[in-house]
Design a protein around this motif. Structure first.
Motif, short mmCIF file in Angstrom:
data_model
loop_
_atom_site.label_atom_id
_atom_site.label_comp_id
_atom_site.label_asym_id
_atom_site.label_seq_id
_atom_site.Cartn_x
_atom_site.Cartn_y
_atom_site.Cartn_z
N SER A 168 19.40 6.73 10.88
CA SER A 168 19.67 7.86 10.85
C SER A 168 19.41 8.58 12.09
N ASN A 169 20.04 9.80 12.13
CA ASN A 169 20.09 10.50 13.56
C ASN A 169 18.54 10.82 14.18
N ARG A 170 17.60 10.99 13.41
CA ARG A 170 16.06 11.07 13.79
C ARG A 170 15.73 10.00 14.20
N GLU A 171 16.17 8.78 13.56
CA GLU A 171 15.75 7.24 13.86
C GLU A 171 16.11 6.96 15.38
N THR A 217 0.96 -1.33 -0.09
CA THR A 217 -0.04 0.09 -0.16
C THR A 217 0.86 1.27 -0.04
N LEU A 218 1.73 1.31 0.86
CA LEU A 218 2.76 2.59 0.95
C LEU A 218 3.99 2.42 0.08
N ALA A 219 4.12 1.33 -0.42
CA ALA A 219 5.27 1.05 -1.41
C ALA A 219 6.74 1.62 -0.92
N PHE A 220 6.59 1.52 0.67
CA PHE A 220 7.97 1.98 1.39
C PHE A 220 8.28 3.52 0.80
N ALA A 221 7.36 4.27 0.34
CA ALA A 221 7.67 5.58 0.14
C ALA A 221 7.48 6.48 1.27
N VAL A 222 6.69 6.23 2.48
CA VAL A 222 6.59 7.03 3.56
C VAL A 222 6.75 6.00 4.79
N LYS A 223 7.39 6.61 5.73
CA LYS A 223 7.69 5.82 6.78
C LYS A 223 6.40 5.64 7.60
N TYR A 249 0.40 -2.72 17.52
CA TYR A 249 -0.56 -1.54 17.49
C TYR A 249 0.12 -0.29 16.81
N GLU A 250 -0.71 0.10 15.88
CA GLU A 250 -0.05 1.29 15.01
C GLU A 250 -1.01 2.59 15.43
N PRO A 251 -0.42 3.44 16.09
CA PRO A 251 -1.11 4.77 16.69
C PRO A 251 -1.20 5.58 15.53
N PRO A 252 -2.04 6.50 15.63
CA PRO A 252 -2.13 7.78 14.67
C PRO A 252 -0.68 8.33 14.33
N GLN A 253 -0.46 8.48 13.10
CA GLN A 253 0.81 9.14 12.47
C GLN A 253 0.81 9.76 11.28
N GLN A 254 1.98 10.55 11.34
CA GLN A 254 2.09 11.22 9.98
C GLN A 254 3.47 10.64 9.56
N GLY A 255 3.71 10.10 8.15
CA GLY A 255 4.95 9.49 7.69
C GLY A 255 5.35 10.52 6.57
N THR A 256 6.68 10.65 6.43
CA THR A 256 7.04 11.35 5.23
C THR A 256 8.43 10.52 4.78
N GLU A 257 9.17 10.81 4.06
CA GLU A 257 10.35 10.21 3.39
C GLU A 257 11.39 9.83 4.37
N ASP A 258 11.46 10.92 5.19
CA ASP A 258 12.67 10.86 6.15
C ASP A 258 12.03 11.08 7.64
N ASN A 259 10.91 11.27 7.84
CA ASN A 259 10.40 11.56 9.20
C ASN A 259 9.26 10.83 9.68
N LEU A 260 8.98 10.42 10.77
CA LEU A 260 7.59 9.67 11.37
C LEU A 260 7.23 10.67 12.58
N ILE A 261 6.29 10.91 12.62
CA ILE A 261 5.71 11.72 13.67
C ILE A 261 4.49 10.66 14.22
N LEU A 262 4.60 10.31 15.59
CA LEU A 262 3.61 9.65 16.09
C LEU A 262 2.64 10.58 16.77
N LEU A 263 1.17 10.62 16.44
CA LEU A 263 0.21 11.34 17.00
C LEU A 263 -0.41 10.80 17.99
N ARG A 264 0.31 10.15 19.32
CA ARG A 264 -0.02 9.40 20.18
C ARG A 264 -1.49 10.01 20.73
N ASP A 265 -2.23 8.90 20.97
CA ASP A 265 -3.70 9.32 21.43
C ASP A 265 -3.72 8.62 22.89
#
Length: 411
Positions: free
Chosen positions: A227-230, A147-153, A174-190
């Motif tokens: 990566s440093n962000r990871e 589905t994501l084709a490894f294009a976003v995290k 468990y996959e929390p609400p989140q926003q992924g980009t190519e280099d960054n992953l923001i977990l929008l934890r509920d």
């Protein structure tokens, strides 16, 4: 008390001495402690604020727009999470520097510690191995691949058990609400949803055991493991846990001998020194766009290979963990929460119809089914009780069966 502030920079703590302050006073504290100017701040208790990209979109989040509202009337208390969006760059106060030397100048304790802080590799993990339920692992990798084709995290929290020998078994993700980009992953934890997840895990005799995330195709072309962000995200989550066997799993595509691509899992623990440095505030947590991703920056000099430096190769912080697989007690056929497709009662009805020839306890023996049901049950009693039936493979009380069937029939 402490309030957690989640922004594009991650999760930070804000000290609040008076729980009855106004929103205006709260913004002043954020400016003082976190260096975000009051006029730039947009606050909300709604995590979707972090997805807003323009001032117009930010302005739609008005639940904290009245400066005179008391935060206590919004249910904000010790441990609450508030979401912060702001425009422009942020200035963070750096450490105070005092001269050190032998001719009349004093060396501070921080200077002494810095001189002795040597970065070395940790040879052995606290986690003997991590074993994945095959269906849970396949469900996660299939989504990011097909589905994501490894294009976003993409990321998730792993739940399972830990043996006395340090063997971690992962039985659901468990996959929390989140926003992924190519280099960054923001977990929008509920917090409310995570409370349901913890109640389910309690009934199943499981606990949170680690973090799993994907690297994108763009990342696999770069010369680093994490990566440093990871590293920052992984060590923050490991530092939050009281589990010494906590494990971080990275999923990526790798080119095979035939020129095709295979999905590859790698498991690590962040080293004890990495966790200590993070908790003690040594890491630079703001990463410039042009920063070298394979290096983590420190706020003070450390010693690596006999040389003083403020840049550490991320591999120094990684301790490799062996990976195995097993067949766990749960199924993984029900749609997963917080993905592109909405999970509804119609979804539940289809699932129950498809599994009607199985005993009722088998029909609900799926974490993602239990999470949907938990939204309509008492988190303190019903949720652990229902999950406990699944754990023991016991007969589900007739009252629960009637309730679940009626919920499905309402679709």
């Amino acid at each position: 008390m402490f309030i957690r502030i989640r922004s594009r920079d991650g999760l930070e703590r804000l000290q609040v001495d008076n729980p009855n302050i106004t929103i205006a006073q709260l913004k002043t504290l954020i400016e003082t402690q976190l260096r975000v100017p009051v006029h730039s701040q947009t606050l909300s208790t709604n995590q979707s604020l972090l997805l807003a990209k323009t001032p117009t979109e930010m302005s739609r989040f008005s639940d904290m727009s009245n400066a005179q509202t008391l935060i206590s009337t919004l249910g904000i208390a010790h441990g609450s999470i508030i979401y912060l969006a702001y425009e422009g760059e942020r200035t963070v106060a750096g450490p105070k520097i005092r001269p050190a030397g032998s001719f009349g100048r004093k060396m501070t304790m921080d200077d002494l510690i810095a001189k002795q802080m040597r970065i070395t590799r940790q040879e052995n993990p606290h986690c003997e191995l991590v074993s994945f339920d095959r269906d849970a692992a396949n469900g996660f990798q299939h989504y990011v691949n097909e589905t994501l084709a490894f294009a976003v995290k993409r990321g998730g929290f792993m739940y399972g058990t830990v043996s006395d020998e340090g063997k971690v078994e992962v039985d659901f993700i468990y996959e929390p609400p989140q926003q992924g980009t190519e280099d960054n992953l923001i977990l929008l934890r509920d917090p409310d949803e995570e409370r349901l997840v913890e109640a389910i895990a309690l009934g199943l005799g499981m606990r949170k055991v680690g973090f799993i995330f994907t690297q994108t195709i763009g990342q696999t072309k770069k010369d680093y493991t994490l990566s440093n962000r990871e590293i920052l995200q992984a060590v923050e989550l490991q530092g939050e846990s009281d589990l010494k066997e906590w494990v971080t799993v990275m999923v990526k595509l790798e080119v095979n001998d035939d020129g095709g691509a295979d999905v590859h899992f790698e498991a690590f623990q962040m080293s004890d020194l990495c966790v200590k440095l993070f908790k003690d505030g040594w890491f630079e947590t703001e990463i410039a766009p042009d920063a070298e991703p394979k290096l983590s920056k420190m706020k003070k000099d450390v010693v690596v290979g006999g040389k003083d430096t403020r840049e550490v190769d991320n591999d120094f912080f990684l301790v490799v963990v062996k990976i195995f697989d097993h067949q766990g007690p749960l199924s993984s056929t029900f749609p997963v929460e917080n993905r592109n497709t909405m999970v509804t009662m119609r979804t539940l009805k289809s699932h129950l119809d498809r599994t009607k020839n199985l005993p009722f306890v088998k029909r609900i023996a799926d974490f993602h089914v239990l999470l949907l049901l938990a939204r309509f049950l008492d988190v303190n009693s019903d949720v652990p009780a229902l999950a406990g039936c699944v754990h023991a493979q016991a007969t589900v009380p007739e009252g629960y069966q009637i309730l679940i069937d009626s919920m499905a029939a309402s679709a």
